[in-house]
Design an enzyme around this catalytic site. Structure first.
Site, PDB file in Angstrom:
ATOM      1  N   PHE A 162       0.840  -1.190   0.000  1.00  0.00           N
ATOM      2  CA  PHE A 162       0.000   0.000   0.000  1.00  0.00           C
ATOM      3  C   PHE A 162       0.877   1.243   0.000  1.00  0.00           C
ATOM      4  O   PHE A 162       1.867   1.309   0.725  1.00  0.00           O
ATOM      5  CB  PHE A 162      -0.908   0.018   1.243  1.00  0.00           C
ATOM      6  CG  PHE A 162      -1.947  -1.061   1.231  1.00  0.00           C
ATOM      7  CD1 PHE A 162      -3.193  -0.826   0.679  1.00  0.00           C
ATOM      8  CD2 PHE A 162      -1.669  -2.304   1.755  1.00  0.00           C
ATOM      9  CE1 PHE A 162      -4.158  -1.827   0.661  1.00  0.00           C
ATOM     10  CE2 PHE A 162      -2.620  -3.317   1.744  1.00  0.00           C
ATOM     11  CZ  PHE A 162      -3.875  -3.074   1.192  1.00  0.00           C
ATOM     12  N   CYS A 163       0.501   2.226  -0.823  1.00  0.00           N
ATOM     13  CA  CYS A 163       1.197   3.509  -0.826  1.00  0.00           C
ATOM     14  C   CYS A 163       0.202   4.593  -1.208  1.00  0.00           C
ATOM     15  O   CYS A 163      -0.967   4.315  -1.430  1.00  0.00           O
ATOM     16  CB  CYS A 163       2.404   3.500  -1.751  1.00  0.00           C
ATOM     17  SG  CYS A 163       2.002   3.508  -3.490  1.00  0.00           S
ATOM     18  N   SER A 164       0.677   5.817  -1.324  1.00  0.00           N
ATOM     19  CA  SER A 164      -0.237   6.926  -1.562  1.00  0.00           C
ATOM     20  C   SER A 164      -0.870   6.886  -2.949  1.00  0.00           C
ATOM     21  O   SER A 164      -2.075   6.978  -3.082  1.00  0.00           O
ATOM     22  CB  SER A 164       0.453   8.261  -1.315  1.00  0.00           C
ATOM     23  OG  SER A 164       1.661   8.325  -2.018  1.00  0.00           O
ATOM     24  N   THR A 219       4.833   1.646  -6.250  1.00  0.00           N
ATOM     25  CA  THR A 219       4.571   0.411  -5.517  1.00  0.00           C
ATOM     26  C   THR A 219       4.103  -0.681  -6.472  1.00  0.00           C
ATOM     27  O   THR A 219       4.421  -1.851  -6.283  1.00  0.00           O
ATOM     28  CB  THR A 219       3.530   0.657  -4.402  1.00  0.00           C
ATOM     29  OG1 THR A 219       4.010   1.729  -3.603  1.00  0.00           O
ATOM     30  CG2 THR A 219       3.350  -0.559  -3.528  1.00  0.00           C
ATOM     31  N   ASP A 225      -3.284   3.484  -0.311  1.00  0.00           N
ATOM     32  CA  ASP A 225      -3.487   3.287   1.128  1.00  0.00           C
ATOM     33  C   ASP A 225      -4.889   3.640   1.601  1.00  0.00           C
ATOM     34  O   ASP A 225      -5.343   3.139   2.614  1.00  0.00           O
ATOM     35  CB  ASP A 225      -2.425   4.038   1.945  1.00  0.00           C
ATOM     36  CG  ASP A 225      -2.586   5.542   1.889  1.00  0.00           C
ATOM     37  OD1 ASP A 225      -2.717   6.090   0.777  1.00  0.00           O
ATOM     38  OD2 ASP A 225      -2.557   6.180   2.952  1.00  0.00           O
TER      39      ASP A 225
END
Length: 107
Positions: free
Chosen positions: A7-9, A14, A39
């Site tokens: 999970f990332c922004s 990712t 995320d």
């Protein structure tokens, strides 16, 4: 099949790392599925897809405590990806961390 979800922004870098990790898993015939998500979908993904491991991109590590507080009781290991491994797109090293978390979860 074990599910390792990142999970990332935004999900762009990712997604690249997840692809590299999946390639390594496939090359070694490991029953692991690696996917990346933004995320803000973490709660939905946990509920719908039931991941075995959650890895957070370094850019959302500020949310680690919040995510552990909200979802730590699910039994899913949650960890922040090493910034250097993330930046260098070391899919093999990040996959090894995920496998270590899976092994530790079994104990």
């Amino acid at each position: 099949m074990k599910k390792v979800y990142l999970f990332c922004s935004a999900g762009m870098s990712t997604s690249m790392l997840a692809s590299l990790m999946q390639k390594v898993a496939d090359e070694h015939n490991l029953p692991i599925e690696v996917q990346a998500f933004p995320d803000n979908k973490i709660g939905q993904i946990i509920e719908e897809k039931h991941p075995d491991i959650i890895l957070l991109g370094p850019q959302v590590k500020y949310r680690y405590d919040e995510i552990v507080r909200l979802y730590g009781n699910t039994g899913i290991p949650i960890q922040v990806i090493d910034p250097e491994d993330y930046g260098m797109m070391k899919g093999d090293k990040v996959l090894k961390v995920a496998i270590q978390l899976l092994k530790a979860k079994k104990k």
